[in-house]
Design an enzyme around this catalytic site. Structure first.
Site, PDB file in Angstrom:
ATOM      1  N   LYS A   1       0.834  -1.208   0.000  1.00 15.46           N
ATOM      2  CA  LYS A   1       0.000   0.000   0.000  1.00 15.46           C
ATOM      3  C   LYS A   1       0.869   1.258   0.000  1.00 15.46           C
ATOM      4  CE  LYS A   1      -2.911   0.714   3.588  1.00 15.46           C
ATOM      5  NZ  LYS A   1      -2.700   2.017   4.245  1.00 15.46           N
TER       6      LYS A   1
ATOM      7  N   ARG B   1      -8.763  12.284  12.218  1.00 14.20           N
ATOM      8  CA  ARG B   1      -7.336  12.027  12.461  1.00 14.20           C
ATOM      9  C   ARG B   1      -6.516  13.320  12.442  1.00 14.20           C
ATOM     10  NH1 ARG B   1      -5.447   6.992   8.959  1.00 14.20           N
ATOM     11  NH2 ARG B   1      -3.604   7.237  10.267  1.00 14.20           N
TER      12      ARG B   1
ATOM     13  N   SER C   1       7.125   9.234  11.963  1.00 11.18           N
ATOM     14  CA  SER C   1       6.044   9.098  10.987  1.00 11.18           C
ATOM     15  C   SER C   1       6.589   9.220   9.575  1.00 11.18           C
ATOM     16  CB  SER C   1       4.968  10.168  11.209  1.00 11.18           C
ATOM     17  OG  SER C   1       4.116  10.215  10.078  1.00 11.18           O
TER      18      SER C   1
ATOM     19  N   ASP D   1       1.775  -1.125  11.860  1.00 11.65           N
ATOM     20  CA  ASP D   1       0.464  -1.584  11.389  1.00 11.65           C
ATOM     21  C   ASP D   1       0.203  -3.050  11.732  1.00 11.65           C
ATOM     22  OD1 ASP D   1      -0.039   0.916  10.316  1.00 11.65           O
ATOM     23  OD2 ASP D   1       0.718   0.390   8.333  1.00 11.65           O
TER      24      ASP D   1
ATOM     25  N   ARG E   1      -7.869  -3.217   9.459  1.00 17.29           N
ATOM     26  CA  ARG E   1      -6.956  -4.145  10.129  1.00 17.29           C
ATOM     27  C   ARG E   1      -7.572  -4.731  11.407  1.00 17.29           C
ATOM     28  NH1 ARG E   1      -2.691  -3.520   6.758  1.00 17.29           N
ATOM     29  NH2 ARG E   1      -2.068  -1.374   6.326  1.00 17.29           N
TER      30      ARG E   1
HETATM   31  C1  S3P Z   1       2.683   4.798   6.178  1.00 15.21           C
HETATM   32  C2  S3P Z   1       3.217   5.171   7.378  1.00 15.21           C
HETATM   33  C3  S3P Z   1       2.644   4.762   8.679  1.00 15.21           C
HETATM   34  C4  S3P Z   1       1.697   3.569   8.516  1.00 15.21           C
HETATM   35  C5  S3P Z   1       0.758   3.757   7.379  1.00 15.21           C
HETATM   36  C6  S3P Z   1       1.524   3.885   6.079  1.00 15.21           C
HETATM   37  C7  S3P Z   1       3.310   5.294   4.942  1.00 15.21           C
HETATM   38  O1  S3P Z   1       1.914   5.848   9.220  1.00 15.21           O
HETATM   39  O2  S3P Z   1       0.982   3.363   9.714  1.00 15.21           O
HETATM   40  O3  S3P Z   1      -0.131   2.669   7.273  1.00 15.21           O
HETATM   41  O4  S3P Z   1       3.010   4.753   3.852  1.00 15.21           O
HETATM   42  O5  S3P Z   1       4.111   6.235   5.016  1.00 15.21           O
HETATM   43  P1  S3P Z   1       2.632   7.034  10.092  1.00 15.21           P
HETATM   44  O6  S3P Z   1       3.437   7.854   9.174  1.00 15.21           O
HETATM   45  O7  S3P Z   1       1.480   7.794  10.690  1.00 15.21           O
HETATM   46  O8  S3P Z   1       3.449   6.314  11.118  1.00 15.21           O
END
Ligand code: S3P
Length: 441
Positions: free
Chosen positions: A24, A123, A167, A319, A397
């Site tokens: 994803k 969010r 993040s 995740d 999830r």
């Molecule tokens: C992601 C980063 C993560 C993850 C999300 C996908 C990404 O989130 O939980 O499903 O593709 O950069 P955070 O950046 O909030 O940690």
């Protein structure tokens, strides 16, 4: 039409070889970087889940040519710039989509309004609005930095931004904005998070320098760089592969292989953790695909033991804690997951919902502000009871994790809003059924 609930029940062992759906994170980035680039980007193995489809629609709204050529095969024709969208961009359930697109769009002289579903509208967006604001973008948003919000971009200047929380989405938003900022952008992360944006920026021809100092990473994107379209092959998503793999670990007699799973070291904390719990996992046929390591991963039914998962592992499996919590329910002894506060701001408050769902299924749990303990007592108690209908708050999830639990619990487990599974894993049901799982709509 969308089913009101889905129910998983215990059946025979799970057996078979499957392919994980496209990753994803990489799928969103393939579309967004392709849109920012000059020329054609051809993507193979794109995840055709709801989240990624929203990003494709978003790119079209910004004036980019996006075409579906066949299953998982997409063509993006970028012109190196975004045009002002004529309407609101609805990113659905996708935090990654909206945060990365806001970063990408901030570099251009335009106004764009973003919204999403009820989950996404609740969010926190301030985490991206702050650095993008420092670079010169401006925003009008709801209280607490919530969607819907309107971004006005253009005229950006360099920032050296230290992430307050690990993040990859925020890091990526800043780097994508940096492509059109005077002097580029720099991000300092307290601990390494998934590095797909850095890797893919390089693949699209940009120079990105990464230096490490202890756990910290400094990522520098020099100014004045442009991207050129490339071919992207999307590897299998380890976050989705986790569901059939854990299903095999907890269902007696099972053996399941997931082919082509991404092995990026910043994504596979779950494999390390399951290994420590005594899982029988084998990783074979390791190869490189599109600049990332991938492999075939086989899981066989195992007697698991509870462990403590240290906080520093959280970014590499953020995740995967919901499905780890399910594995932990079938282990002997407690599993303590520390430093997982970020789980509370995902598609739902995942600490709270896992605690509620597992408790409803008869599993001992203890919820802390940023931790979760799951008390597996499998041998003592003859397994996990199940027999609940779990509220998922529309979180894909949470839904998949409880369905996997239901495959090995004494009584069936039902989840509400199963349609949301399609946000990340549209083929979940047929894939699990092909392994022998009994899941009814
Ligand atoms: C992601 C980063 C993560 C993850 C999300 C996908 C990404 O989130 O939980 O499903 O593709 O950069 P955070 O950046 O909030 O940690």
């Amino acid at each position: 039409m969308t089913a009101a609930q889905m129910t998983a029940r215990r059946a025979g062992p799970l057996k078979g070889v499957v392919r994980a759906p496209g990753d994803k994170s990489i799928s969103h980035r393939a579309l967004i970087l392709g849109a920012l680039a000059h020329g054609v980007t051809e993507v193979e193995g794109l995840l055709e889940g709801e989240d990624v489809r929203r990003s494709a629609a978003g790119m079209i709204a910004f004036g980019v040519g996006v075409e579906r050529l066949g299953e998982g095969r997409w063509r993006v024709e970028g012109r190196g710039a975004f045009a002002e969208p004529a309407d609101v961009i609805d990113c659905g359930n996708a935090g990654t989509g909206v945060r990365l697109i806001m970063g990408a769009a901030a570099g251009f002289e335009l106004a764009a309004t973003f919204t999403g579903d009820a989950s996404l509208r609740s969010r926190p967006m301030n985490r991206v609005l702050k650095p993008l604001g420092e670079m010169g973008a401006s925003f009008i948003c709801r209280a607490g930095g919530r969607l819907p919000l309107t971004l006005r971009g253009g005229g950006l200047k360099h920032t050296a931004y230290r992430l307050p929380e690990p993040s990859a989405q925020v890091k990526s938003a800043v780097l994508l904005a940096g492509l059109h900022a005077d002097g580029g952008a720099e991000v300092i992360e307290p601990e390494a998070t998934r590095d797909h944006t850095e890797r893919m920026l390089r693949a699209f021809g940009a120079q990105v320098e990464v230096t490490e100092q202890g756990p910290e990473r400094r990522i520098v994107l020099a100014g004045g760089q442009s991207l050129t379209g490339v071919r992207v092959r999307v590897p299998g998503d380890p976050s989705s592969a986790a569901f059939p793999l854990v299903a095999a670990l907890i269902t007696p007699g099972s053996e399941v292989t997931v082919e082509g799973m991404l092995l990026n070291p910043l994504r596979i904390g779950l494999l390390d953790t399951l290994g420590e719990m005594g899982a029988d996992l084998s990783v074979t046929n390791v190869r490189e695909e599109g600049g990332e390591a991938v492999a075939d991963v086989t899981a066989r039914y195992s007697q698991l033991t509870g462990v403590t998962v240290p906080p520093e592992r959280a970014p590499s499996m953020i995740d995967e804690y919901p499905i780890l919590a399910v594995a932990a329910a079938f282990a002997e002894g407690p599993t303590l997951m520390q430093g997982i506060g970020e789980m509370r701001v995902k598609e739902s408050d995942r600490i709270a919902l896992m605690a509620q769902g597992l408790a409803a299924c008869g599993v001992g749990v203890e919820e802390g502000p940023d931790s979760l303990t799951v008390v597996g007592s499998v041998r003592a108690n003859h397994g996990v009871a199940g027999g609940a209908r779990v509220t998922t708050h529309g979180d894909h999830r949470i839904a998949m994790s409880h369905l996997i639990l239901g495959l090995a619990s004494a009584d069936p487990v039902a989840v509400d809003e199963p349609g949301m599974i399609a946000t990340s894993f549209p083929g979940f049901l047929p894939l699990m059924r092909s392994l022998g799982a009994e899941i009814a709509e």
